[in-house]
Design a protein around this motif. Structure first.
Motif, PDB file in Angstrom:
ATOM      1  N   ALA A 162       0.400   8.900   1.524  1.00  0.00           N
ATOM      2  CA  ALA A 162      -0.079   9.561   0.479  1.00  0.00           C
ATOM      3  C   ALA A 162       1.087  10.202  -0.638  1.00  0.00           C
ATOM      4  O   ALA A 162       0.901   9.743  -1.622  1.00  0.00           O
ATOM      5  CB  ALA A 162      -1.075  10.494   0.767  1.00  0.00           C
ATOM      6  N   GLU A 163       1.916  10.635  -0.076  1.00  0.00           N
ATOM      7  CA  GLU A 163       3.031  11.205  -0.742  1.00  0.00           C
ATOM      8  C   GLU A 163       3.712  10.226  -1.695  1.00  0.00           C
ATOM      9  O   GLU A 163       4.019  10.552  -2.711  1.00  0.00           O
ATOM     10  CB  GLU A 163       3.885  12.002   0.034  1.00  0.00           C
ATOM     11  CG  GLU A 163       5.217  12.571  -0.556  1.00  0.00           C
ATOM     12  CD  GLU A 163       4.761  13.880  -1.322  1.00  0.00           C
ATOM     13  OE1 GLU A 163       5.778  14.250  -2.161  1.00  0.00           O
ATOM     14  OE2 GLU A 163       3.614  14.302  -0.998  1.00  0.00           O
ATOM     15  N   ASN A 164       4.113   9.058  -1.008  1.00  0.00           N
ATOM     16  CA  ASN A 164       4.912   8.038  -1.738  1.00  0.00           C
ATOM     17  C   ASN A 164       3.959   7.280  -2.776  1.00  0.00           C
ATOM     18  O   ASN A 164       4.692   6.736  -3.721  1.00  0.00           O
ATOM     19  CB  ASN A 164       5.468   6.875  -0.528  1.00  0.00           C
ATOM     20  CG  ASN A 164       6.748   7.482   0.254  1.00  0.00           C
ATOM     21  OD1 ASN A 164       7.274   8.450  -0.218  1.00  0.00           O
ATOM     22  ND2 ASN A 164       6.915   6.948   1.376  1.00  0.00           N
ATOM     23  N   PHE A 165       2.857   7.277  -2.866  1.00  0.00           N
ATOM     24  CA  PHE A 165       2.007   6.773  -3.748  1.00  0.00           C
ATOM     25  C   PHE A 165       1.557   7.848  -4.734  1.00  0.00           C
ATOM     26  O   PHE A 165       0.444   7.822  -5.557  1.00  0.00           O
ATOM     27  CB  PHE A 165       0.872   6.298  -3.064  1.00  0.00           C
ATOM     28  CG  PHE A 165       1.099   4.552  -2.802  1.00  0.00           C
ATOM     29  CD1 PHE A 165       1.147   3.666  -3.713  1.00  0.00           C
ATOM     30  CD2 PHE A 165       1.635   4.341  -1.492  1.00  0.00           C
ATOM     31  CE1 PHE A 165       1.314   2.490  -3.386  1.00  0.00           C
ATOM     32  CE2 PHE A 165       1.914   3.220  -1.098  1.00  0.00           C
ATOM     33  CZ  PHE A 165       1.647   2.026  -1.998  1.00  0.00           C
ATOM     34  N   HIS A 166       1.776   9.145  -4.288  1.00  0.00           N
ATOM     35  CA  HIS A 166       1.292  10.434  -5.312  1.00  0.00           C
ATOM     36  C   HIS A 166       0.033  10.228  -5.388  1.00  0.00           C
ATOM     37  O   HIS A 166      -0.593  10.426  -6.315  1.00  0.00           O
ATOM     38  CB  HIS A 166       1.998  10.103  -6.799  1.00  0.00           C
ATOM     39  CG  HIS A 166       3.458  10.138  -6.789  1.00  0.00           C
ATOM     40  ND1 HIS A 166       4.391  11.117  -6.497  1.00  0.00           N
ATOM     41  CD2 HIS A 166       4.271   8.991  -7.059  1.00  0.00           C
ATOM     42  CE1 HIS A 166       5.550  10.486  -6.617  1.00  0.00           C
ATOM     43  NE2 HIS A 166       5.454   9.293  -6.918  1.00  0.00           N
ATOM     44  N   ALA A 167      -0.888  10.231  -4.154  1.00  0.00           N
ATOM     45  CA  ALA A 167      -2.108  10.142  -4.099  1.00  0.00           C
ATOM     46  C   ALA A 167      -2.600  11.293  -3.518  1.00  0.00           C
ATOM     47  O   ALA A 167      -1.818  11.807  -2.331  1.00  0.00           O
ATOM     48  CB  ALA A 167      -2.650   8.825  -3.400  1.00  0.00           C
ATOM     49  N   ASP A 168      -3.984  11.825  -3.555  1.00  0.00           N
ATOM     50  CA  ASP A 168      -4.618  12.629  -2.845  1.00  0.00           C
ATOM     51  C   ASP A 168      -4.796  12.535  -1.305  1.00  0.00           C
ATOM     52  O   ASP A 168      -5.188  11.381  -0.759  1.00  0.00           O
ATOM     53  CB  ASP A 168      -5.754  13.108  -3.383  1.00  0.00           C
ATOM     54  CG  ASP A 168      -6.627  14.256  -2.804  1.00  0.00           C
ATOM     55  OD1 ASP A 168      -6.000  15.321  -2.669  1.00  0.00           O
ATOM     56  OD2 ASP A 168      -7.618  14.031  -2.332  1.00  0.00           O
ATOM     57  N   PHE A 341       7.727  -0.377  -1.302  1.00  0.00           N
ATOM     58  CA  PHE A 341       6.899  -0.986  -2.116  1.00  0.00           C
ATOM     59  C   PHE A 341       5.587  -0.441  -3.134  1.00  0.00           C
ATOM     60  O   PHE A 341       4.958  -0.911  -3.843  1.00  0.00           O
ATOM     61  CB  PHE A 341       6.059  -2.146  -1.155  1.00  0.00           C
ATOM     62  CG  PHE A 341       6.908  -3.013  -0.373  1.00  0.00           C
ATOM     63  CD1 PHE A 341       7.462  -4.373  -0.942  1.00  0.00           C
ATOM     64  CD2 PHE A 341       7.271  -2.718   0.742  1.00  0.00           C
ATOM     65  CE1 PHE A 341       8.393  -4.964  -0.327  1.00  0.00           C
ATOM     66  CE2 PHE A 341       8.228  -3.712   1.523  1.00  0.00           C
ATOM     67  CZ  PHE A 341       8.627  -4.754   1.073  1.00  0.00           C
ATOM     68  N   ALA A 342       5.755   0.911  -3.152  1.00  0.00           N
ATOM     69  CA  ALA A 342       4.755   1.737  -3.816  1.00  0.00           C
ATOM     70  C   ALA A 342       4.848   1.393  -5.270  1.00  0.00           C
ATOM     71  O   ALA A 342       4.087   0.847  -5.872  1.00  0.00           O
ATOM     72  CB  ALA A 342       5.084   3.057  -3.299  1.00  0.00           C
ATOM     73  N   ASP A 343       6.208   1.137  -5.969  1.00  0.00           N
ATOM     74  CA  ASP A 343       6.440   0.985  -7.374  1.00  0.00           C
ATOM     75  C   ASP A 343       5.747  -0.252  -7.576  1.00  0.00           C
ATOM     76  O   ASP A 343       4.896  -0.382  -8.806  1.00  0.00           O
ATOM     77  CB  ASP A 343       7.838   1.166  -7.833  1.00  0.00           C
ATOM     78  CG  ASP A 343       8.290   2.520  -7.607  1.00  0.00           C
ATOM     79  OD1 ASP A 343       7.513   3.459  -7.781  1.00  0.00           O
ATOM     80  OD2 ASP A 343       9.573   2.698  -7.439  1.00  0.00           O
ATOM     81  N   GLY A 349      -1.474  -2.779 -10.474  1.00  0.00           N
ATOM     82  CA  GLY A 349      -2.582  -2.324 -10.742  1.00  0.00           C
ATOM     83  C   GLY A 349      -3.666  -1.563  -9.647  1.00  0.00           C
ATOM     84  O   GLY A 349      -4.764  -1.307  -9.901  1.00  0.00           O
ATOM     85  N   ILE A 350      -2.808  -1.699  -8.516  1.00  0.00           N
ATOM     86  CA  ILE A 350      -3.708  -1.115  -7.454  1.00  0.00           C
ATOM     87  C   ILE A 350      -3.600   0.571  -7.440  1.00  0.00           C
ATOM     88  O   ILE A 350      -2.202   0.743  -7.564  1.00  0.00           O
ATOM     89  CB  ILE A 350      -3.014  -1.736  -6.222  1.00  0.00           C
ATOM     90  CG1 ILE A 350      -3.398  -3.339  -5.993  1.00  0.00           C
ATOM     91  CG2 ILE A 350      -3.820  -1.067  -4.861  1.00  0.00           C
ATOM     92  CD1 ILE A 350      -2.561  -3.863  -4.923  1.00  0.00           C
TER      93      ILE A 350
END
Length: 415
Positions: A162-168, A341-343, A349-350
């Motif tokens: 979640a942190e690496n994708f800046h997601a909740d 691979f997050a970037d 578009g995911i």
């Protein structure tokens, strides 16, 4: 930077880990060699490694605070109380479901998967002796349930992704809820059909209680309920409570409800020790993640996947699978995959939530390989031989594969 350099560095790390070298030092050395072979100078390679560690530093802080919740659940007896209640309520007739669901719930509320298995194992072994069921069968049910819980938990692997994708965090946990339930049913009612049902002669004994001083089920559930409630405030009411706050607050609320203040110091010490082990491992994974992220290995992987109909979608789960195989760890696999691979996944578009969720699910496919600690810890607690433990690997891989396929299918349905 050359993809081959990063790939060779990763292979060196795997080889050293298999040879029982410290995973942290193995990963650091692999990162250093990978950078040099990839064409980067010594100082440049060190910079990449430090950059990778810097990327995981916020995650390390959150994971250390998560130790408050995990330590309290284990040391107050809350985890044991929850597992006992589930197993006794479902009874011998549904023993596979009871063991799998108990381990799933413990993992889902923030207990490490290996600790969840260790917590449930004593009562599972007692039931096994009573019903003459092989220990390997019960162990597989606990591992399968733990994997299902791990993809919907506030455990380090989910926090990292979640942190690496800046997601909740709550949204990442919730995204894999249906795949986790499907995985539970698959473990119990499909995999369970292929397992041996009897071993030796049943013993006429009562199922032992795990202690008379355990807190009640209701009091034991306060900590996870408060934690989940706090994490859910952001998606429900746009009120952001960081996991660094929500997890320890939930733990403290739980120890107040259980009236076990005297165990606070012991709980914090235990939680910090468990989380410190993970945090130190993350330093090693951060170094090699920094090198992989700077290399063209992600472009090579994307090129390979482009020959399928869902190449960009498969990048998230496949990277989770590959990195969990390399490290034999859900946490390390999710760290390297999401950092590297997050970037490119976001650029495809995911959404961050689903990118993190699919990597998290993919990291459960091969996290049980013999060069990791989970393989040996779970085999040891069930007292089965290495040979018998190896026989469970295909089933574990299949369960992880179902979880990953379910996560991908869920993404395709909601996108």
């Amino acid at each position: 930077m050359s993809a081959w350099g990063a790939f060779i560095g990763l292979l060196i790390s795997i080889f050293l880990i298999i040879r029982k070298t410290s995973p942290v030092y193995s990963l650091i050395l692999g990162a250093l060699v990978g950078g040099l072979l990839g064409g980067v100078s010594l100082s440049g390679t060190v910079s990449l490694m430090i950059s990778g560690v810097n990327d995981v530093t916020p995650v390390i802080v959150r994971i250390l605070t998560a130790g408050v919740l995990s330590g309290i659940l284990v040391k107050t007896g809350a985890a044991a109380s929850i597992s006992n209640t589930i197993i006794h309520k479902l009874g011998e007739r549904h023993v596979y479901l009871a063991l799998a669901f108990a381990t799933m719930l413990l993992t889902a509320i923030g207990v490490f998967i290996d600790v969840a298995v260790i917590t449930v194992a004593p009562i599972a072994l007692t039931i096994g002796r009573k019903l003459a069921v092989p220990r390997g069968s019960f162990l597989l049910m606990m591992i399968g349930g733990g994997k299902c819980g791990n993809i919907i938990s506030p455990n380090p692997n989910t926090i990292i992704a979640a942190e690496n994708f800046h997601a909740d965090l709550y949204s990442v946990m919730y995204a894999n809820l249906i795949p986790a339930l499907v995985g539970l049913l698959f473990t119990v009612y499909i995999i369970g059909r292929f397992l041996p049902k009897r071993e030796g002669v049943a013993l006429n004994e009562e199922i032992e209680s795990r202690g008379e001083n355990l807190p009640s089920f209701a009091a034991s559930m306060v900590a996870p309920v408060v934690t989940i409630a706090l994490l859910s405030l952001r998606p429900l009411f746009q009120l952001s409570i960081d996991p660094m706050i929500a997890l320890p607050v939930g733990g403290i609320a739980g120890i107040v409800a259980m009236r076990k203040w005297s165990l606070m110091t012991e709980s914090l010490t235990y939680g910090l020790r468990k989380m410190s082990d993970v945090s130190i491992l993350l330093v090693g994974t951060g170094t090699i993640a920094g090198v992989i992220k700077a290399s063209s290995i992600k472009d090579v992987l994307l090129e390979v996947l482009s020959h399928t109909n869902m190449g960009e979608i498969l990048l998230a789960p496949v990277s989770g699978v590959l990195m969990s195989a390399a490290t034999a760890s859900t946490t390390a696999g999710a760290t390297v995959a999401s950092s590297s691979f997050a970037d490119i996944i976001l650029a495809a578009g995911i959404s961050g939530v689903w990118g993190a969720a699919m990597i998290n699910a993919g990291a459960t496919v091969l996290d049980h390989l013999p060069h990791g600690s989970f393989f040996h810890a779970t085999g040891g607690v069930a007292d089965i031989s290495i040979r018998d433990r190896l026989k469970l690997i295909p089933y574990e891989t299949l369960i992880g594969g179902v979880l990953t396929a379910g996560s991908v299918a869920a993404y395709l349905l909601v996108r």
